[in-house]
Design a protein around this motif. Structure first.
Motif, short mmCIF file in Angstrom:
data_model
loop_
_atom_site.label_atom_id
_atom_site.label_comp_id
_atom_site.label_asym_id
_atom_site.label_seq_id
_atom_site.Cartn_x
_atom_site.Cartn_y
_atom_site.Cartn_z
N UNK A 192 37.55 36.65 41.54
CA UNK A 192 37.14 36.04 40.27
C UNK A 192 36.62 34.63 40.51
N UNK A 193 37.29 33.88 41.39
CA UNK A 193 36.84 32.51 41.68
C UNK A 193 35.45 32.53 42.29
N UNK A 194 35.22 33.45 43.22
CA UNK A 194 33.91 33.51 43.86
C UNK A 194 32.83 33.95 42.88
N UNK A 195 33.19 34.92 42.01
CA UNK A 195 32.20 35.41 41.04
C UNK A 195 31.84 34.35 40.03
N UNK A 196 32.78 33.46 39.73
CA UNK A 196 32.54 32.43 38.71
C UNK A 196 32.25 31.07 39.35
N UNK A 197 31.78 31.11 40.60
CA UNK A 197 31.56 29.84 41.30
C UNK A 197 30.51 29.00 40.60
N UNK A 198 29.63 29.67 39.86
CA UNK A 198 28.57 28.93 39.16
C UNK A 198 29.05 28.39 37.82
N UNK A 199 30.29 28.70 37.42
CA UNK A 199 30.81 28.23 36.13
C UNK A 199 31.07 26.73 36.21
N UNK A 200 31.45 26.15 35.09
CA UNK A 200 31.66 24.69 35.06
C UNK A 200 32.90 24.33 35.87
N UNK A 237 55.82 36.28 35.02
CA UNK A 237 54.37 36.41 35.20
C UNK A 237 53.63 35.90 33.97
N UNK A 238 54.28 35.02 33.20
CA UNK A 238 53.63 34.50 31.98
C UNK A 238 52.34 33.78 32.33
N UNK A 239 52.39 32.96 33.43
CA UNK A 239 51.18 32.23 33.82
C UNK A 239 50.08 33.20 34.28
N UNK A 240 50.50 34.24 35.01
CA UNK A 240 49.51 35.22 35.46
C UNK A 240 48.87 35.94 34.29
N UNK A 241 49.70 36.26 33.29
CA UNK A 241 49.16 36.92 32.10
C UNK A 241 48.15 36.01 31.40
N UNK A 242 48.51 34.72 31.31
CA UNK A 242 47.58 33.78 30.67
C UNK A 242 46.29 33.67 31.49
N UNK A 243 46.44 33.65 32.84
CA UNK A 243 45.26 33.54 33.70
C UNK A 243 44.38 34.79 33.57
N UNK A 244 45.03 35.97 33.48
CA UNK A 244 44.26 37.19 33.30
C UNK A 244 43.47 37.16 32.01
N UNK A 245 44.13 36.69 30.93
CA UNK A 245 43.43 36.61 29.64
C UNK A 245 42.26 35.64 29.72
N UNK A 283 38.22 36.36 29.35
CA UNK A 283 37.36 35.62 28.43
C UNK A 283 36.16 35.02 29.17
N UNK A 284 36.42 34.46 30.36
CA UNK A 284 35.33 33.86 31.13
C UNK A 284 34.32 34.93 31.55
N UNK A 285 34.86 36.11 31.91
CA UNK A 285 33.98 37.18 32.33
C UNK A 285 33.09 37.61 31.16
N UNK A 286 33.70 37.72 29.97
CA UNK A 286 32.93 38.10 28.79
C UNK A 286 31.88 37.04 28.46
N UNK A 287 32.28 35.76 28.60
CA UNK A 287 31.35 34.67 28.33
C UNK A 287 30.15 34.74 29.27
N UNK A 288 30.44 34.93 30.56
CA UNK A 288 29.35 34.98 31.53
C UNK A 288 28.45 36.20 31.29
N UNK A 289 29.08 37.32 30.94
CA UNK A 289 28.28 38.51 30.69
C UNK A 289 27.41 38.33 29.45
#
Length: 1023
Positions: A29-37, A212-220, A224-230
């Protein structure tokens, strides 16, 4: 022991593998969103670092478990032995047991040991996670108290926990995610590793949690970032192309957004996987490759203008190449963004050729064009499109400062615009500007350097993109809505292309196949079903697409060994040109509905049997109010056969008087979609009228709309006849009872008044004789006294010097005082006798024994005599001033009436008025009473020529409406027990209305005056 160690080791190893998978996903995910802010990248890298740290901690735990391989089973089965010591005969290795309990207690992950559904031990991490005061408090809780009632998937926590335990026991271990609840009510996510252990014949469960609360938040957030980029990738108007850079340095197109398809005329299917030369030819491809290589060599973003001929047209593009680097800093992709600048390039060429043409183009441009001073930023000129866009005249617009038409949030972009153009670079941005009327507009701004009047200036093209922005927002909302709709569809949704490959499906269908959605996309039914089943489905699909029809059918599909019935709908899918490109389908499990239909049919038959046995008929009616079904039993109730009723309204067979009520009940039930019951009459074919009781319930369609009613009808004619007879008899009995009560009241009142009249008359007579004797002797006594006083005065005149004995007696009796006081005594005696005679006269007037018959009397005399009798209550007392009596008598003359009875009415009303005033004054101060005195006003007047009216009004506290409505009821009183019988006003009402043919009314409200108005005829012969 070895099996236990193996179970714990396997559980920890599985946790490590899952964590490693999550770590790989986070890296991808980090590599795919490398162009994000930068902010988004920082958050994701932080999550990645946390995942790596968690992996390290888990590996340490795994090593510790390996080191404590030979721990004691007795230590787990009897955890309390840690405090009392370990029996040497039950310990295989004290060292290994110490390692185990050290791992158990010092583990950062909450750990529990359960037996028979209860906690038997836990570590301090568990106590801390659940925010308990100590371990004892936590172990005293039921496991069900540590979870909300329902899990996020809607299932009961208790039910799902039992399922997880069964899975654990069946598989020898189980890992799953779970939503727990702390004692303070906070919910948090954990990943649970549940391992079964056999301890000396005892079955226990070893449970380890990882928050895994932080992981759940990170997944969410990642989703959202994936949807935004798409959304950005697919929704923007400019071209986005993603170029893969292989390890050998080869460039291939792997991303080709819809805008690129639109602007170039090249589809993504044709472009993807090709090199620049394969896509655009050797010559043009070499030029593209040279630019890509330059970006690769520089290792940073580059922007340039390029010429790319497409579809036989010369086209210029402003292109930006942005390299993406992996964790090693190596460029593995290039993101190309470009938009066409052919018009601008042509305009520049023409501007260089002809200034006149430039001016005409400048003036005629649809986009706003601004020319600004590069040093000051001030406007130099603008075309009409620009100042019209902002709502100004040309003269007004060129006088503005940037802050006058650029929104404050976009002012930094204006400074960047000047800086970029000064550097000789092209500038592009989207900003928010302000019109003259204060409204905001979304604009697209392109800026370049321009030589104007021999001096460098900035030229900016401003395009109103408000409509485009609105369309983009609408598209995003539509996509979001579409995804939400797909996921909220209760059944299976799918879309296939012409080859039968799945292109869209919802998660319900993916769960049915037991695979993720991305594994199903692109597969045919042959990849997912058995050969026979897949062949049947594909034949159905081909029929839908070739014949362009919609199919709706039911199909039985075995699920988990149980046959389920699905309602399947398939319909062709067309592209915008109307060409079939596939099909879409919806399948819904209707097994419960089918079972319900069978049960309903059975229930309906039972209902019909019962209603037939009860003499009822069953009916159904359309929404328009016409019979659509009736049973044969109807002829026994209505006298008409079903054939004669079908298609007709029940109102056609009712008397008109019953139609309005029945139609109103049916309308109300239709509006409220509710059941109804009513009784109405029917007209038989013979013309006879019978009664019917009808009950109905609404019939609803799948959307909840009402399509009719169904119910039963029953003849109640016999019951109605009996009810009518009973009602008539009850009314007769009620009337007889009322007459008896009135007669009883009259008898009691007549007897009471007769006795009271005789008593009052006797007392008056007995007092009158001695009083008359005293009163008649007072004048001669007064005459004799005057004679004696004159004689004494003569003696004193002619014998001024009496004998000493006479002088002493004069002094002793105080002769001068006697001479002055004796006449006064006689006057007082006369006044007292007159007062007694007046009271006797009032008593005789009130009793009216000599006027028992109806005769003409003076109404005012009766009122005055009543006031005399009540004088002791009217005069002042030590607690209050006197109650004021205000008389407003009109000219009534003599009135024919029963005087004694009327006096009784006056007494009842005035006595009640005095009670009300005294009760009110007990709660007022003497000063308040003097300032607002209590008053009773008596007013009489004529009403026409044949009636008189008597008004008795007090300014007390009034009475509420409920009491006012019952004031004339027999035995009704508001006074305490022993102070009132409740008969006075009832008798008064009877005297006025029945004996005199008049009316008596009461008008009052809380806090206001109370007024009684009596009206009677002047002559009793007139009513």
């Amino acid at each position: 022991m070895r099996n236990q160690r193996s179970s714990l080791h396997s559980a920890a190893l599985e946790q490590a593998q899952v964590l490693q998978q999550n770590l790989a996903q986070a890296e991808a995910a980090c590599l795919a969103l490398d162009a994000a802010d930068q902010t988004q990248k920082a958050q994701l890298h932080c999550a990645l670092q946390e995942a790596q740290a968690a992996q390290t901690a888990l590996q340490q735990q795994l090593n510790t478990i390996n080191q404590s391989a030979n721990f004691s089973t007795q230590a787990i089965a009897n955890p309390n032995d840690r405090d009392t010591g370990y029996p040497s005969t039950e310990i295989t290795s004290r060292s290994s047991e110490t390692w185990f309990w050290r791992l158990f207690e010092e583990s950062q992950d909450p750990t529990f040991i359960l037996e028979d559904g209860r906690f038997i031990d836990c570590n301090q991490a568990a106590v801390k996670a659940m925010q308990c005061a100590n371990k004892s408090d936590l172990l005293s809780l039921n496991p069900g108290q540590l979870s909300p009632e329902f899990q996020p998937d809607g299932r009961s926590s208790a039910e799902k926990a039992n399922e997880m335990i069964k899975t654990t026991l069946r598989q020898g271990g189980h890992r799953f995610e779970w939503l727990h609840r702390r004692l303070d009510g906070e919910d948090f996510w954990v990943e649970v590793q549940l391992t079964p252990l056999e301890m000396n014949g005892r079955q226990i469960l070893y449970a380890t949690w990882r928050d895994i609360s932080d992981r759940k938040a990170a997944e969410a957030e990642l989703y959202e970032q994936e949807q935004l980029l798409r959304s950005t990738y697919e929704g923007v108007e400019y071209n986005i192309v993603i170029i893969d850079v292989s390890s050998e340095g080869e460039f291939r197109f792997i991303g080709w957004n819809p805008a690129t398809e639109k602007h170039t005329g090249i589809t993504s299917e044709f472009a993807l996987g090709k090199t620049p030369e394969q896509l655009l030819g050797r010559e043009q491809g070499a030029i593209l490759r040279q630019n890509y290589q330059r970006c690769l060599n520089l290792g940073k973003s580059i922007t340039y203008e390029e010429y790319v001929p497409l579809r036989g047209h010369d086209r210029w593009w402003l292109t930006t190449l942005n390299p993406l680097k992996n964790e090693k800093g190596k460029i593995y992709r290039i993101v190309l963004t470009t938009f066409e600048i052919t018009d601008r390039k042509l305009a520049e060429a023409k501007l260089q050729q002809k200034e006149a043409q430039y001016r005409s183009v400048f003036e005629a441009m649809n986009d706003g064009i601004l020319i600004s001073d590069l040093e000051t930023g001030e406007l130099v000129t603008a075309n009409p499109a620009a100042y019209n866009l902002f709502g100004y005249t040309y003269e007004e617009f060129v006088q503005l400062q940037p802050s006058d038409y650029v929104h404050s949030d976009s002012l930094p972009l204006f400074a960047q615009f000047l800086e970029t153009v000064r550097a000789g670079k092209r500038f592009y941005c989207e900003a928010v500007d302000i019109r003259k009327d204060g409204t905001l507009i979304d604009v697209e701004v392109t800026g370049v350097s321009l030589l104007y009047d021999g001096k460098p200036h900035a030229l900016s093209v401003v395009r109103d993109i408000s409509d485009r922005k609105a369309a983009e927002n609408a598209l995003q909302e539509t996509n979001s809505l579409l995804n939400s709709v797909l996921e909220t569809i209760p059944g299976f949704f799918f879309a296939k292309d012409l080859d039968g490959r799945h292109v869209v499906l919802n998660s319900n269908l993916a769960n049915f196949f037991g695979k993720p959605i991305d594994e199903i996309i692109g597969k045919t039914d042959a990849d997912l079903f058995s050969e026979d089943r897949a062949t049947t489905i594909m034949l159905e699909d081909q029929e839908v697409m070739t014949q362009e029809i919609t199919q709706r059918f039911e199909s039985v599909v075995p699920v988990g060994g149980v046959d389920h019935t699905y309602l399947i709908v398939k319909t062709p899918l067309h592209d915008p040109e109307g060409k079939i490109v596939g099909l879409i389908g919806l399948a819904q499990d209707i097994s419960d509905r089918k079972a319900m239909e069978i049960s309903l049919q059975q229930s309906e038959q039972r209902f019909r049997d019962v209603t037939e046995a009860a003499g009822e008929y069953i009916w159904e009616m359309s929404a328009e109010g016409q019979y659509t079904f009736v049973t044969e039993r109807v002829i026994e109730v209505k006298g008409y056969s079903p054939a004669e009723l079908l298609g007709h309204s029940p109102f056609e067979f009712m008397p008109k008087a019953d139609v309005v009520h029945a139609a109103s009940m049916l309308q109300k039930a239709t509006v409220n979609k509710s059941a109804f019951s009513l009784e109405h009459r029917n007209i038989l074919p013979s013309g006879n009228v019978i009664w019917e009781a009808v009950s109905g319930v609404p019939i609803l369609d799948d959307q909840g709309g009402i399509i009719g009613f169904r119910g039963t009808g029953l003849s109640i004619t016999e019951r109605k006849v009996a009810e009518t007879a009973l009602t008539q008899k009850a009314e007769e009995l009620e009337q007889t009872l009322q007459e008896l009560q009135r007669a009883q009241l009259r008898m009691i009142q007549n007897e009471k008044m007769s006795s009271l009249g005789q008593l009052v008359a006797g007392v008056a007579h007995e007092i009158n004789n001695p009083v008359s004797f005293i009163y008649s002797n007072i004048p001669p006594a007064n005459h004799y006294t005057q004679d004696l006083l004159r004689l004494v005065n003569l003696y004193q005149t002619h014998y001024p010097d009496p004998l000493p004995k006479i002088r002493d007696e004069i002094k002793a009796i105080d002769l001068e005082f006697v001479k002055q006081d004796l006449p006064k005594i006689l006057v007082s005696m006369k006044l007292g006798a007159e007062r007694i005679r007046q009271i006797i006269g009032s008593l005789r007037t009130f009793s009216r024994l000599d006027e028992a018959d109806c005769k003409e009397v003076d109404i005012h005399a009766g009122l005055d005599s009543t006031l005399v009798i009540l004088g002791h209550r009217i005069k002042a007392t030590s607690e209050r001033p006197a109650i004021q009596i205000i008389k407003d008598y009109g000219e009534l003359g003599l009135v024919e009436c029963y005087a004694g009875q009327l006096n009784q009415v006056f007494m009842n009303i005035l006595a009640n008025a005095l009670d009300a005033l005294e009760e009110r004054d007990r709660h007022r101060s003497h000063q308040d009473i003097q300032q607002f005195p209590s008053t009773i006003t008596i007013r009489t007047h004529s009403v026409g020529s044949d009636r008189i009216a008597i008004h008795i009004l007090d300014n007390g506290s009034g009475m509420p409406k409920a009491i006012q409505q019952r004031v004339f009821d027999p035995f009704f009183t508001t006074k305490p027990v022993g102070q009132g019988t409740g008969m006075g006003m009832s008798i008064s009402h009877q005297i006025i209305t029945e004996n005199h043919g008049g009316t008596i009314q009461c008008f009052s409200s809380p806090g206001q005056e109370t007024e009684f108005i009596i009206e009677i005829p002047r002559s009793q012969g007139t009513y």
